[in-house]
Scaffold this motif. Sequence first.
Motif, short mmCIF file in Angstrom:
data_model
loop_
_atom_site.label_atom_id
_atom_site.label_comp_id
_atom_site.label_asym_id
_atom_site.label_seq_id
_atom_site.Cartn_x
_atom_site.Cartn_y
_atom_site.Cartn_z
N GLU A 1 -13.23 -4.68 4.01
CA GLU A 1 -14.27 -4.27 3.76
C GLU A 1 -15.46 -5.01 4.52
O GLU A 1 -16.80 -6.15 3.70
CB GLU A 1 -13.85 -4.99 2.42
CG GLU A 1 -13.19 -4.50 1.18
CD GLU A 1 -12.69 -5.03 0.31
OE1 GLU A 1 -13.04 -6.64 -0.20
OE2 GLU A 1 -12.50 -4.59 -0.94
N ASP B 1 -3.49 -5.73 9.04
CA ASP B 1 -3.28 -4.72 7.90
C ASP B 1 -1.98 -4.38 8.88
O ASP B 1 -1.84 -4.25 9.92
CB ASP B 1 -4.07 -3.71 7.89
CG ASP B 1 -3.51 -2.71 7.65
OD1 ASP B 1 -3.01 -1.86 7.83
OD2 ASP B 1 -5.05 -1.61 7.39
N TYR C 1 -2.97 -10.77 2.80
CA TYR C 1 -4.76 -11.60 3.16
C TYR C 1 -3.58 -13.71 2.87
O TYR C 1 -2.92 -13.81 2.18
CB TYR C 1 -4.96 -11.48 1.43
CG TYR C 1 -5.33 -10.46 1.72
CD1 TYR C 1 -6.92 -9.95 0.98
CD2 TYR C 1 -4.31 -9.39 0.97
CE1 TYR C 1 -7.12 -8.72 0.67
CE2 TYR C 1 -5.03 -7.85 0.53
CZ TYR C 1 -6.25 -7.76 0.69
OH TYR C 1 -7.14 -6.69 -0.13
N LEU D 1 -8.95 -10.68 3.85
CA LEU D 1 -7.43 -10.01 4.47
C LEU D 1 -7.44 -10.61 5.78
O LEU D 1 -8.79 -10.01 6.66
CB LEU D 1 -8.18 -8.16 4.58
CG LEU D 1 -6.68 -7.48 5.24
CD1 LEU D 1 -5.80 -7.87 4.20
CD2 LEU D 1 -8.12 -5.60 4.65
N ASP E 1 -9.81 4.92 6.79
CA ASP E 1 -8.69 4.20 6.88
C ASP E 1 -8.26 2.21 7.04
O ASP E 1 -7.65 1.72 7.59
CB ASP E 1 -7.71 4.02 7.91
CG ASP E 1 -8.27 3.98 9.06
OD1 ASP E 1 -9.15 4.41 9.23
OD2 ASP E 1 -7.48 4.03 10.31
N ASN E 2 -9.92 1.88 6.93
CA ASN E 2 -10.59 0.64 6.86
C ASN E 2 -10.20 -0.31 5.58
O ASN E 2 -11.33 0.32 4.81
CB ASN E 2 -11.96 0.40 7.93
CG ASN E 2 -12.45 -1.31 7.62
OD1 ASN E 2 -11.40 -2.02 7.74
ND2 ASN E 2 -13.05 -1.59 8.20
N TYR E 3 -9.52 -0.86 5.07
CA TYR E 3 -8.90 -1.49 4.59
C TYR E 3 -9.59 -3.50 4.52
O TYR E 3 -10.07 -4.28 3.62
CB TYR E 3 -7.80 -2.08 4.46
CG TYR E 3 -7.27 -0.63 3.90
CD1 TYR E 3 -7.02 0.08 3.14
CD2 TYR E 3 -6.51 -0.52 4.65
CE1 TYR E 3 -7.06 1.11 2.15
CE2 TYR E 3 -5.47 0.80 4.43
CZ TYR E 3 -5.07 1.64 3.33
OH TYR E 3 -5.26 2.81 3.22
N MET F 1 0.81 -1.31 0.07
CA MET F 1 -0.06 0.06 0.25
C MET F 1 0.79 0.98 0.04
O MET F 1 0.78 2.22 -0.59
CB MET F 1 -0.71 0.22 1.46
CG MET F 1 -1.69 -1.10 1.15
SD MET F 1 -3.21 -0.99 -0.42
CE MET F 1 -3.85 0.14 0.01
N HIS G 1 4.03 -0.20 4.29
CA HIS G 1 2.47 -0.80 4.91
C HIS G 1 2.09 -1.77 3.58
O HIS G 1 1.85 -1.74 2.34
CB HIS G 1 2.12 0.32 4.91
CG HIS G 1 0.56 0.68 5.26
ND1 HIS G 1 -0.56 1.37 4.78
CD2 HIS G 1 -0.37 -0.72 5.29
CE1 HIS G 1 -2.09 0.57 5.35
NE2 HIS G 1 -1.42 -0.13 5.83
N LEU H 1 -0.98 -5.23 2.93
CA LEU H 1 -2.17 -5.90 3.28
C LEU H 1 -2.50 -7.44 3.14
O LEU H 1 -1.49 -7.81 2.10
CB LEU H 1 -3.80 -5.36 2.14
CG LEU H 1 -3.46 -3.92 2.60
CD1 LEU H 1 -5.03 -3.26 1.74
CD2 LEU H 1 -3.98 -3.70 3.90
#
Length: 265
Positions: free
Chosen positions: A205, A149, A141, A146, A201-203, A109, A137, A139
């Motif tokens: 989902e 983070d 998976y 995810l 800032d929440n990835y 990211m 930074h 992510l």
Amino acid sequence: MNSSKSKYIRISQEIIARIESGELRPGDRVPSENELIQQYGISNTTARKSLLDVELKGWVTRIKGKGTFVLNRSKEMHLTRILGSLDAIKESFEENLIHEGFTPKTILMEKTIIENGISTNVNGRIFSIEGPVLKYHRLRYANDILMKDDTRYISMTACKNIHLVETGQPLVRLYEEKYKLKIENIHRTISTTILYPDAADNYFENELPLPAFILNGVCMTGGGEIIEIEYSLYHGDKYRFAIDVKPQLFPPPSIFRAADEKNGS
């Protein structure tokens, strides 16, 4: 049932029992064919059949050139990670997932240089790295879910030009192998938070509020130099943490008695 057949079944049952008891955890390597041969005094064929039996029963997976590893059989896809172990920190996130039977993916990211440095509060103590610092930074998976983070702040004074280095391996391993830094102290705290769907800032989902673990940590050399500050969010429904603590070695009671006698106590 002939003796050779009963022997390979008995060995496979012993391996499964070690998995069920938690002695062998998801992602751990089980004994190889050669190790089984030495341990049990068996033939290559019996050792191979033992491992195949464990695999066919769904407990392990074989990875060519790597070995046979314990699968993660958790229905809810929980991952257990160990705190307090330098060896665990040096393990690869992606390799661990592959060993457990998952498909890993990493999305980068941000990779930027912060000139003014960074500070964090871990267990009531302030830790700081003077600039420049690399913000890294990612992510992380597993099977397109995810899980983590992950943000690291790395001292570019200790790790010169690390922004130009390919960081496919675990960072602690990179510090030690490329930069010859001996990581000896790890300080970490874990807290919790709620991630709301509409947070910028929440990835993750998530459509509903999601519990998450917050891990704040620092990596230091034996001389007290701070190499890395970590701030990571872990998917709260997917992670469990185990604590690996080695007890301090204390002198035997006789030493204390001798000291008391010497002091007249």
